[in-house]
Design an enzyme around this catalytic site. Structure first.
Site, PDB file in Angstrom:
ATOM      1  N   SER A   1       0.835  -1.203   0.000  1.00  0.00           N
ATOM      2  CA  SER A   1       0.000   0.000   0.000  1.00  0.00           C
ATOM      3  C   SER A   1       0.867   1.248   0.000  1.00  0.00           C
ATOM      4  O   SER A   1       1.974   1.255   0.567  1.00  0.00           O
ATOM      5  CB  SER A   1      -0.856  -0.018   1.272  1.00  0.00           C
ATOM      6  OG  SER A   1      -1.444   1.234   1.487  1.00  0.00           O
TER       7      SER A   1
ATOM      8  N   TYR B   1      -2.333  -1.162  10.844  1.00  0.00           N
ATOM      9  CA  TYR B   1      -2.553  -1.725   9.512  1.00  0.00           C
ATOM     10  C   TYR B   1      -1.369  -1.397   8.599  1.00  0.00           C
ATOM     11  O   TYR B   1      -0.805  -2.275   7.937  1.00  0.00           O
ATOM     12  CB  TYR B   1      -3.855  -1.177   8.896  1.00  0.00           C
ATOM     13  CG  TYR B   1      -3.904  -1.403   7.405  1.00  0.00           C
ATOM     14  CD1 TYR B   1      -4.133  -2.670   6.886  1.00  0.00           C
ATOM     15  CD2 TYR B   1      -3.647  -0.357   6.507  1.00  0.00           C
ATOM     16  CE1 TYR B   1      -4.123  -2.893   5.514  1.00  0.00           C
ATOM     17  CE2 TYR B   1      -3.633  -0.571   5.132  1.00  0.00           C
ATOM     18  CZ  TYR B   1      -3.877  -1.835   4.648  1.00  0.00           C
ATOM     19  OH  TYR B   1      -3.853  -2.048   3.285  1.00  0.00           O
TER      20      TYR B   1
ATOM     21  N   LYS C   1       1.854  -3.781   6.539  1.00  0.00           N
ATOM     22  CA  LYS C   1       2.315  -3.740   5.134  1.00  0.00           C
ATOM     23  C   LYS C   1       3.817  -3.449   5.090  1.00  0.00           C
ATOM     24  O   LYS C   1       4.562  -4.061   4.328  1.00  0.00           O
ATOM     25  CB  LYS C   1       1.544  -2.673   4.350  1.00  0.00           C
ATOM     26  CG  LYS C   1       0.070  -2.954   4.214  1.00  0.00           C
ATOM     27  CD  LYS C   1      -0.185  -4.190   3.366  1.00  0.00           C
ATOM     28  CE  LYS C   1      -1.638  -4.572   3.315  1.00  0.00           C
ATOM     29  NZ  LYS C   1      -1.883  -5.885   2.726  1.00  0.00           N
TER      30      LYS C   1
HETATM   31  P1  NAD Z   1     -10.935  -7.047   1.026  1.00  0.00           P
HETATM   32  O1  NAD Z   1     -11.152  -7.024   2.500  1.00  0.00           O
HETATM   33  O2  NAD Z   1     -12.095  -6.846   0.149  1.00  0.00           O
HETATM   34  O3  NAD Z   1     -10.207  -8.423   0.615  1.00  0.00           O
HETATM   35  C1  NAD Z   1      -9.344  -9.107   1.476  1.00  0.00           C
HETATM   36  C2  NAD Z   1      -9.840 -10.546   1.527  1.00  0.00           C
HETATM   37  O4  NAD Z   1      -8.975 -11.307   2.377  1.00  0.00           O
HETATM   38  C3  NAD Z   1     -11.241 -10.690   2.105  1.00  0.00           C
HETATM   39  O5  NAD Z   1     -12.022 -11.436   1.190  1.00  0.00           O
HETATM   40  C4  NAD Z   1     -11.062 -11.436   3.414  1.00  0.00           C
HETATM   41  O6  NAD Z   1     -12.163 -12.268   3.700  1.00  0.00           O
HETATM   42  C5  NAD Z   1      -9.779 -12.207   3.153  1.00  0.00           C
HETATM   43  N1  NAD Z   1      -8.972 -12.589   4.319  1.00  0.00           N
HETATM   44  C6  NAD Z   1      -8.512 -11.789   5.318  1.00  0.00           C
HETATM   45  N2  NAD Z   1      -7.763 -12.503   6.165  1.00  0.00           N
HETATM   46  C7  NAD Z   1      -7.734 -13.790   5.709  1.00  0.00           C
HETATM   47  C8  NAD Z   1      -7.122 -14.987   6.160  1.00  0.00           C
HETATM   48  N3  NAD Z   1      -6.389 -15.027   7.256  1.00  0.00           N
HETATM   49  N4  NAD Z   1      -7.299 -16.110   5.421  1.00  0.00           N
HETATM   50  C9  NAD Z   1      -8.060 -16.098   4.294  1.00  0.00           C
HETATM   51  N5  NAD Z   1      -8.655 -14.992   3.825  1.00  0.00           N
HETATM   52  C10 NAD Z   1      -8.499 -13.845   4.534  1.00  0.00           C
HETATM   53  O7  NAD Z   1      -9.791  -5.985   0.700  1.00  0.00           O
HETATM   54  P2  NAD Z   1      -9.295  -5.417  -0.695  1.00  0.00           P
HETATM   55  O8  NAD Z   1      -9.668  -3.989  -0.761  1.00  0.00           O
HETATM   56  O9  NAD Z   1      -9.678  -6.328  -1.784  1.00  0.00           O
HETATM   57  O10 NAD Z   1      -7.733  -5.478  -0.444  1.00  0.00           O
HETATM   58  C11 NAD Z   1      -6.941  -6.568  -0.855  1.00  0.00           C
HETATM   59  C12 NAD Z   1      -5.527  -6.349  -0.344  1.00  0.00           C
HETATM   60  O11 NAD Z   1      -5.034  -5.116  -0.845  1.00  0.00           O
HETATM   61  C13 NAD Z   1      -5.431  -6.267   1.183  1.00  0.00           C
HETATM   62  O12 NAD Z   1      -4.235  -6.904   1.575  1.00  0.00           O
HETATM   63  C14 NAD Z   1      -5.349  -4.787   1.436  1.00  0.00           C
HETATM   64  O13 NAD Z   1      -4.665  -4.489   2.623  1.00  0.00           O
HETATM   65  C15 NAD Z   1      -4.566  -4.308   0.225  1.00  0.00           C
HETATM   66  N6  NAD Z   1      -4.810  -2.906  -0.096  1.00  0.00           N
HETATM   67  C16 NAD Z   1      -6.093  -2.446  -0.235  1.00  0.00           C
HETATM   68  C17 NAD Z   1      -6.318  -1.099  -0.515  1.00  0.00           C
HETATM   69  C18 NAD Z   1      -7.722  -0.558  -0.606  1.00  0.00           C
HETATM   70  O14 NAD Z   1      -7.906   0.636  -0.413  1.00  0.00           O
HETATM   71  N7  NAD Z   1      -8.722  -1.377  -0.894  1.00  0.00           N
HETATM   72  C19 NAD Z   1      -5.233  -0.245  -0.680  1.00  0.00           C
HETATM   73  C20 NAD Z   1      -3.943  -0.742  -0.565  1.00  0.00           C
HETATM   74  C21 NAD Z   1      -3.742  -2.078  -0.263  1.00  0.00           C
HETATM   75  C1  WQD Z   2      -9.451   9.609   0.831  1.00  0.00           C
HETATM   76  C2  WQD Z   2      -9.638  11.110   1.033  1.00  0.00           C
HETATM   77  C3  WQD Z   2      -9.977  11.783   3.324  1.00  0.00           C
HETATM   78  C4  WQD Z   2     -13.844   9.828   3.820  1.00  0.00           C
HETATM   79  C5  WQD Z   2      -6.782   4.738   2.955  1.00  0.00           C
HETATM   80  C6  WQD Z   2      -5.717   4.030   3.731  1.00  0.00           C
HETATM   81  C7  WQD Z   2      -4.629   3.554   2.823  1.00  0.00           C
HETATM   82  C8  WQD Z   2      -5.203   2.722   1.666  1.00  0.00           C
HETATM   83  C9  WQD Z   2      -6.322   3.423   0.984  1.00  0.00           C
HETATM   84  C10 WQD Z   2      -5.108   0.412   2.279  1.00  0.00           C
HETATM   85  C11 WQD Z   2      -8.892  11.636   2.257  1.00  0.00           C
HETATM   86  C12 WQD Z   2     -11.198  12.080   2.477  1.00  0.00           C
HETATM   87  C13 WQD Z   2     -12.654  10.279   3.298  1.00  0.00           C
HETATM   88  C14 WQD Z   2     -14.868  10.766   4.124  1.00  0.00           C
HETATM   89  C15 WQD Z   2     -13.443  12.529   3.336  1.00  0.00           C
HETATM   90  N1  WQD Z   2      -5.763   1.484   2.129  1.00  0.00           N
HETATM   91  N2  WQD Z   2     -12.459  11.606   3.064  1.00  0.00           N
HETATM   92  N3  WQD Z   2     -14.615  12.079   3.872  1.00  0.00           N
HETATM   93  O1  WQD Z   2      -7.037   7.773   3.751  1.00  0.00           O
HETATM   94  O2  WQD Z   2      -6.194   8.158   1.386  1.00  0.00           O
HETATM   95  O3  WQD Z   2      -6.201   5.883   2.310  1.00  0.00           O
HETATM   96  O4  WQD Z   2      -7.297   3.840   1.944  1.00  0.00           O
HETATM   97  O5  WQD Z   2      -3.942   0.236   2.168  1.00  0.00           O
HETATM   98  O6  WQD Z   2      -3.759   2.800   3.613  1.00  0.00           O
HETATM   99  O7  WQD Z   2      -5.190   4.919   4.702  1.00  0.00           O
HETATM  100  O8  WQD Z   2      -8.336   6.897   1.745  1.00  0.00           O
HETATM  101  O9  WQD Z   2     -10.694   6.815   1.078  1.00  0.00           O
HETATM  102  O10 WQD Z   2     -10.133   6.998   3.542  1.00  0.00           O
HETATM  103  O11 WQD Z   2      -9.728   8.945   2.053  1.00  0.00           O
HETATM  104  O12 WQD Z   2     -13.293  13.730   3.131  1.00  0.00           O
HETATM  105  O13 WQD Z   2     -15.956  10.430   4.612  1.00  0.00           O
HETATM  106  O14 WQD Z   2     -11.024  11.354   1.282  1.00  0.00           O
HETATM  107  O15 WQD Z   2      -9.717  12.834   4.201  1.00  0.00           O
HETATM  108  O16 WQD Z   2      -8.403  12.886   1.913  1.00  0.00           O
HETATM  109  P1  WQD Z   2      -6.894   7.287   2.374  1.00  0.00           P
HETATM  110  P2  WQD Z   2      -9.791   7.341   2.138  1.00  0.00           P
END
Ligand code: NAD
Ligand code: WQD
Length: 336
Positions: A124, A149, A153
């Protein structure tokens, strides 16, 4: 080539299943459904007209994961499985460290045992921490995270770099996602957050639907053109295609490398709301609210390395992201 998707029933995993199947790969999903439903995989099968096995298991359960490898013999894994709610991680740090890090240990042990040596990891942009300079580029020193969290990562990246050094015949690709939004253009799969969502786009769609009375815009006094925060929003289908490129790269190159997956463009919160309202012809009730602690004014990527090395570039624009998010939400107001 058959690829294991841990957490493959989740938001990004489901979209990646579709793109991998479209590109001719075989997939197998392992998910404990702690943040997803089996229905997402069924819909991925419907969209692609292809079937794939889905195992309900916690990947920390080594015996069950070994049984999966014994039967399916995947050659590579994309490791999505993890808990991802930033706010929750502050209150449940042990759950986050245990789940995310133990899952990675078990996956590595089992892959090693079965000779699967290609791994793509969902990292991330959060690992960059606070930086003075934008855009964020892979060569920057990561300054640490503001929540458990993010630290999981950061730590898993380090574990995988160390593992890669000790096993030079492995191929490990660390993908730093920026802000994934949007949904498959069919509207059949999309983001399905549990309870009240924290991220911006699901809150925008829920405000437009009337499920949330008013969206709070967290701060309008940042040093940005309109005072609201800038983020690098990326369409989830572009992100999914980035995984196909990463798998292709891993098949041909050994070593451990890291890539940003973003568009390189920062959009403000108000730009998201205005674009969403315009392309969807719907109102998003909102008001300016106090800043959210821990938010950086800006975070956007330099995506040049992924373009040069992985031959991947985001193709969809903000309008596509807003249109597809709304299409999914309207067709599935209560999720799957
Ligand atoms: P998500 O929660 O939709 O998907 C994650 C999946 O992993 C879920 O289906 C959950 O049931 C499963 N899971 C969790 N722990 C498990 C375990 N121990 N064994 C088996 N399954 C398990 O999330 P997503 O948005 O699809 O994200 C996928 C990956 O990308 C995650 O690692 C997340 O941290 C990373 N990521 C997401 C974002 C975002 O904003 N969505 C941003 C950066 C990184
Ligand atoms: C985006 C922008 C808020 C909600 C997070 C995690 C990051 C990654 C992605 C996993 C920001 C603003 C939000 C609301 C708002 N996830 N906001 N009102 O914080 O950039 O990133 O998700 O790895 O680790 O930290 O994403 O979607 O929460 O916010 O104004 O109700 O929207 O302030 O500027 P963020 P977000």
């Amino acid at each position: 080539m058959k690829i294991l998707l841990t957490g493959g029933a989740g938001y990004i995993g489901t979209h990646t299943c579709i793109e991998l199947l479209n590109a001719g790969y075989d997939v197998v999903v392992a998910d404990n459904f702690c943040n997803s439903q089996p229905e997402s995989c069924k819909r991925a099968m419907e969209i692609t007209c292809k079937q794939f096995p889905v195992y309900e298991l916690d990947i920390r359960d080594q015996a069950k994961l070994e049984a999966l490898f014994e039967k399916e013999k995947p050659e590579a894994a994309i490791h999505f499985a993890g808990l991802k709610a930033v706010g929750e991680s502050v209150f449940k740090p042990l759950e986050y460290y245990e789940n995310n890090i133990d899952a990675t240990f078990v996956l590595l042990r089992v892959m090693e045992k079965f000779g699967a040596k290609k791994l793509v990891f969902s990292s991330s942009a959060t690992v960059y921490g606070e930086q003075e300079v934008m855009p964020l580029v892979e060569t920057m020193k990561c300054t640490g995270c503001t929540n458990p969290y993010g630290w999981t990562k950061y730590m898993i990246e380090q574990i995988l770099r160390d593992y890669g050094k000790a096993h030079p015949d492995w191929s490990i690709v660390l993908l730093r996602y920026f802000n994934p939004v949007g949904a498959h253009e069919s509207g059949m799969v999309g983001e399905n957050p549990n309870g009240i969502p924290n991220n911006l786009m699901p809150r925008v769609t829920q405000a437009a639907l009337g499920k949330i009375e008013k969206l709070g815009v967290f701060g309008d006094d940042y040093p940005t053109p309109d005072g609201t925060c800038l983020r690098d929003y990326i369409h989830v289908v572009d992100l999914a295609k980035g995984h196909v490129c990463a798998i292709r790269y891993a098949a041909e190159n050994d070593g451990c490398d890291v890539f940003n997956l973003g568009t390189g463009v920062g959009y403000s919160v108000l730009a998201i709301i205005n674009t969403f309202e315009r392309v969807n012809n719907v109102k998003v009730p909102h008001e300016i609210a106090p800043r959210r602690p821990g938010d950086a004014a800006m975070a956007y990527s330099n995506p040049e390395k992924a373009a040069r090395v992985l031959h991947w570039k985001a193709e969809k624009n903000l309008e596509d992201m807003c249109r597809d998010s709304w299409n999914w939400q309207q067709k599935n107001p209560n999720g799957y």
